[in-house]
Every structure is written in structure tokens, then in C-alpha cells.
Write a protein that holds these residues in place. Structure first.
Motif, short mmCIF file in Angstrom:
data_model
loop_
_atom_site.label_atom_id
_atom_site.label_comp_id
_atom_site.label_asym_id
_atom_site.label_seq_id
_atom_site.Cartn_x
_atom_site.Cartn_y
_atom_site.Cartn_z
N GLY A 37 50.82 41.22 27.75
CA GLY A 37 51.39 42.55 27.91
C GLY A 37 51.04 43.55 26.84
O GLY A 37 51.64 44.63 26.77
N SER A 38 50.05 43.24 26.01
CA SER A 38 49.64 44.20 24.98
C SER A 38 48.59 45.18 25.47
O SER A 38 48.26 46.13 24.76
N ARG A 39 48.06 44.95 26.67
CA ARG A 39 47.08 45.87 27.25
C ARG A 39 47.38 46.04 28.74
O ARG A 39 47.64 45.06 29.43
N THR A 40 47.31 47.28 29.22
CA THR A 40 47.56 47.56 30.63
C THR A 40 46.43 47.01 31.49
O THR A 40 45.25 47.14 31.14
N ILE A 41 46.76 46.40 32.62
CA ILE A 41 45.77 45.86 33.54
C ILE A 41 45.28 46.98 34.44
O ILE A 41 46.07 47.64 35.11
N GLY A 42 43.98 47.23 34.44
CA GLY A 42 43.40 48.25 35.31
C GLY A 42 43.18 47.73 36.72
O GLY A 42 43.24 46.52 36.98
N GLN A 43 42.90 48.65 37.65
CA GLN A 43 42.69 48.29 39.05
C GLN A 43 41.53 47.31 39.21
O GLN A 43 41.64 46.31 39.92
N ASN A 44 40.39 47.58 38.54
CA ASN A 44 39.23 46.70 38.69
C ASN A 44 39.52 45.30 38.18
O ASN A 44 39.14 44.30 38.80
N ASP A 45 40.19 45.21 37.02
CA ASP A 45 40.54 43.89 36.49
C ASP A 45 41.51 43.17 37.42
O ASP A 45 41.37 41.96 37.66
N ALA A 46 42.48 43.89 37.95
CA ALA A 46 43.45 43.28 38.86
C ALA A 46 42.76 42.73 40.10
O ALA A 46 43.08 41.63 40.58
N GLU A 47 41.79 43.46 40.64
CA GLU A 47 41.05 42.98 41.81
C GLU A 47 40.24 41.75 41.47
O GLU A 47 40.15 40.80 42.27
N THR A 48 39.61 41.74 40.28
CA THR A 48 38.83 40.57 39.85
C THR A 48 39.73 39.34 39.74
O THR A 48 39.40 38.26 40.25
N TYR A 49 40.88 39.49 39.08
CA TYR A 49 41.79 38.36 38.94
C TYR A 49 42.31 37.89 40.30
O TYR A 49 42.37 36.68 40.57
N ALA A 50 42.69 38.82 41.15
CA ALA A 50 43.24 38.45 42.45
C ALA A 50 42.23 37.69 43.29
O ALA A 50 42.57 36.71 43.97
N ARG A 51 40.97 38.14 43.28
CA ARG A 51 39.94 37.43 44.06
C ARG A 51 39.79 36.00 43.58
O ARG A 51 39.69 35.06 44.39
N ARG A 52 39.75 35.79 42.28
CA ARG A 52 39.58 34.44 41.75
C ARG A 52 40.78 33.56 42.06
O ARG A 52 40.64 32.38 42.41
N PHE A 53 41.98 34.11 41.94
CA PHE A 53 43.16 33.32 42.20
C PHE A 53 43.28 33.00 43.69
O PHE A 53 43.71 31.91 44.07
N ARG A 54 42.89 33.93 44.56
CA ARG A 54 42.91 33.63 46.00
C ARG A 54 41.89 32.53 46.31
O ARG A 54 42.14 31.68 47.16
N ALA A 55 40.73 32.57 45.63
CA ALA A 55 39.74 31.52 45.85
C ALA A 55 40.25 30.16 45.41
O ALA A 55 39.75 29.13 45.87
N ALA A 56 41.26 30.15 44.54
CA ALA A 56 41.89 28.90 44.11
C ALA A 56 43.13 28.58 44.94
O ALA A 56 43.85 27.64 44.62
N GLY A 57 43.38 29.34 46.00
CA GLY A 57 44.44 29.00 46.93
C GLY A 57 45.75 29.74 46.73
O GLY A 57 46.75 29.40 47.36
N VAL A 58 45.78 30.76 45.87
CA VAL A 58 47.01 31.51 45.61
C VAL A 58 47.02 32.78 46.45
O VAL A 58 46.04 33.53 46.46
N SER A 59 48.12 33.03 47.14
CA SER A 59 48.25 34.25 47.92
C SER A 59 48.69 35.38 47.00
O SER A 59 49.87 35.49 46.64
N ILE A 60 47.75 36.20 46.58
CA ILE A 60 48.03 37.27 45.62
C ILE A 60 47.05 38.41 45.87
O ILE A 60 45.90 38.17 46.26
N THR A 61 47.49 39.64 45.68
CA THR A 61 46.62 40.81 45.78
C THR A 61 46.63 41.56 44.46
O THR A 61 47.52 41.37 43.61
N ALA A 62 45.67 42.45 44.29
CA ALA A 62 45.63 43.27 43.08
C ALA A 62 46.87 44.14 42.98
O ALA A 62 47.45 44.31 41.90
N GLN A 63 47.30 44.69 44.11
CA GLN A 63 48.48 45.54 44.09
C GLN A 63 49.74 44.77 43.69
O GLN A 63 50.62 45.30 43.03
N GLU A 64 49.80 43.51 44.09
CA GLU A 64 50.96 42.69 43.71
C GLU A 64 50.96 42.39 42.23
O GLU A 64 52.01 42.30 41.60
#
Length: 251
Positions: free
Chosen positions: A46-73
Motif C-alpha cells: 500500500g505504499s504505491r498506488t496501483i495503476g490501471q495497466n498494472d492492475a490489468e497485468t496482475y489480473a491477467r496473470r492471476f486469472r491464468a492461475a485460476g483466480v476469478s479477478i478483474t483489474a477493476q476489482e
């Protein structure tokens, strides 16, 4: 809500998704996925704000690992309106077995860490297509659909026994933790017990016809023929993951 509190809550959601995806620490997730460790850790704590592009990158990787998550979430919580993140909409994903979510768009793959164990053989009924001797020969770039799947691996066949489906030197992907093969539908990797103590048995890639009457019945394309093995000689049967599925694409 203050900016500091927003960052903390975003980091908590990110950490929860990362744990569900199978990475026990922020460092492990960053290293395996090629993210800057200091940046990812700052996003989680929580020391740095997550940007939209980073959120999308993280969400794609986590979904590829089986987690139901979106960047907006990740950014705004589970009640967020996902309309601004069309790529991440859960209803565009098709779950095709354990930990392989599919998308209608190409996904980025992982690091060069997918092992290719065993050695290729001649492919006769007696020899097999290869031996899984426990030794990793080299590593391939991990396809997007196999990111986060810890036990997935690839094999490479050098013969023409399944030429209509797989060309010589093409990799074939399997995962011991993946879906069970369906008779009459799926190609499989079948490994037999060795008849010589201390050695790996032969392994084959064929189409699974049936597992009945104490036998495993397979189909080979070239030359076309049925192959049968006593069930007590079979060590394991693993479903071959179709290429579109391995790449994370829906068809």
C-alpha cells in the motif's frame, strides 16, 4: 476514504488474489512473473498506488492461475463496474479445467521455466515415443494457459506416429493436476512401468479409446492401428492439453 487508505485496501485485494493464485509471497509472484519486485511489493503493502495497466497485468496473470479477478476489482473492489475493463470481464472467460481460464484474446505467457523431461525415442510399440527418466533436458517459454500450473511440463516427439495432430519436434503439453482424459475424445500421454528394475518405462502419445476389460486401448494415426496395454502395466495416463487451451485461447 484517504489516498493512503485506498492504497492499503488495493494492496490487500492484490495480496488475497496472489495467495489464491498459489504464490505464498509477493517476492515469489514477482520473480516467477517477471515483475519488478520492489514495485509489486509496494503495490501490495500500500505504499504505491496501483495503476490501471498494472492492475490489468496482475489480473491477467492471476486469472491464468485460476483466480476469478478483474483489474477493476483489484482497484475498486468486487462491486466495481467492470464495463471499463472489457478484457477482464469474467463472463468472457471459459474455465476449461483446473487452473486454465480461457480468453478470446491472446495472453502473455510466462518465463522460460516449463520443463521438458525425458528423452525422445524411436516410437515403435516396444520402445515408446520417449522415456520420462526424471531428467530435465531443457526449458521452454511457459504458454499463457499454463502460467501458475506448477506440475505442467512438455514433451517433444521426434517421430510421425501422430502426424495428423503433431508434427515432429512440436512440443506437447500435459499437467498431472489437470483435467482427466475423456475416452474417444482426448489424446493422452501413457507411461508404462518398466520391465527392467530401476529404469523408466516407455511412454506414448496416442488417442485414448477406452479403459475397460483390464486393458487400455489407444489409437495411433501413422500407421493407423489400435494399441492395447494391460491396465496393470500402465503407470499413468495424462490428458494432452490442446494447443489453443495451452495458449489461453478460447475456440
Amino acid at each position: 476514504m484517504t489516498d493512503d487508505r485506498i492504497r492499503k485496501v488495493q494492496g490487500q485485494r492484490l495480496a488475497e488474489a496472489r495467495l489464491k493464485a498459489g504464490w505464498r509471497s509477493s517476492r515469489a509472484a514477482a520473480i516467477e512473473n517477471g515483475w519488478a519486485e520492489s514495485s509489486y511489493r509496494a503495490h501490495e503493502n500500500g505504499s504505491r498506488t496501483i495503476g490501471q495497466n498494472d492492475a490489468e497485468t496482475y489480473a491477467r496473470r492471476f486469472r491464468a492461475a485460476g483466480v476469478s479477478i478483474t483489474a477493476q476489482e483489484i482497484l475498486f473492489g468486487p462491486s466495481a463496474d467492470a464495463s471499463q475493463d472489457d478484457f477482464s470481464k469474467p463472463d468472457e472467460l471459459i474455465v476449461a479445467g483446473a487452473r486454465i481460464p480461457l480468453s478470446d484474446r491472446a495472453l502473455r505467457g510466462g518465463a522460460r521455466d516449463l520443463p521438458v523431461p525425458g528423452i525422445a525415442l524411436g516410437g515403435s510399440e516396444e520402445e515408446g515415443d520417449f522415456q520420462l527418466n526424471g531428467e530435465v533436458q531443457y526449458f521452454l517459454d511457459r504458454p499463457a494457459g499454463l502460467v501458475g500450473r506448477k506440475r505442467a511440463f512438455a514433451v517433444v516427439i521426434r517421430n510421425h506416429s501422430m502426424i495428423h495432430s503433431y508434427k515432429p519436434s512440436w512440443p506437447i503439453f500435459v499437467d498431472p493436476d489437470g483435467r482427466k482424459p475423456v475416452e474417444g475424445v482426448d489424446d493422452v500421454l501413457v507411461e508404462l512401468y518398466s520391465e527392467q528394475e530401476g529404469q523408466a518405462g516407455p511412454a506414448f502419445v496416442k488417442k485414448l479409446i477406452s479403459r475397460r476389460g483390464g486393458e487400455v486401448v489407444l489409437w495411433q494415426q501413422n500407421p493407423e492401428k489400435e494399441i492395447r496395454f494391460p491396465i496393470d502395466r500402465v503407470k499413468q495416463i495424462l490428458r494432452v492439453i490442446p494447443y489453443p487451451e495451452a495458449m489461453g485461447l478460447a475456440v
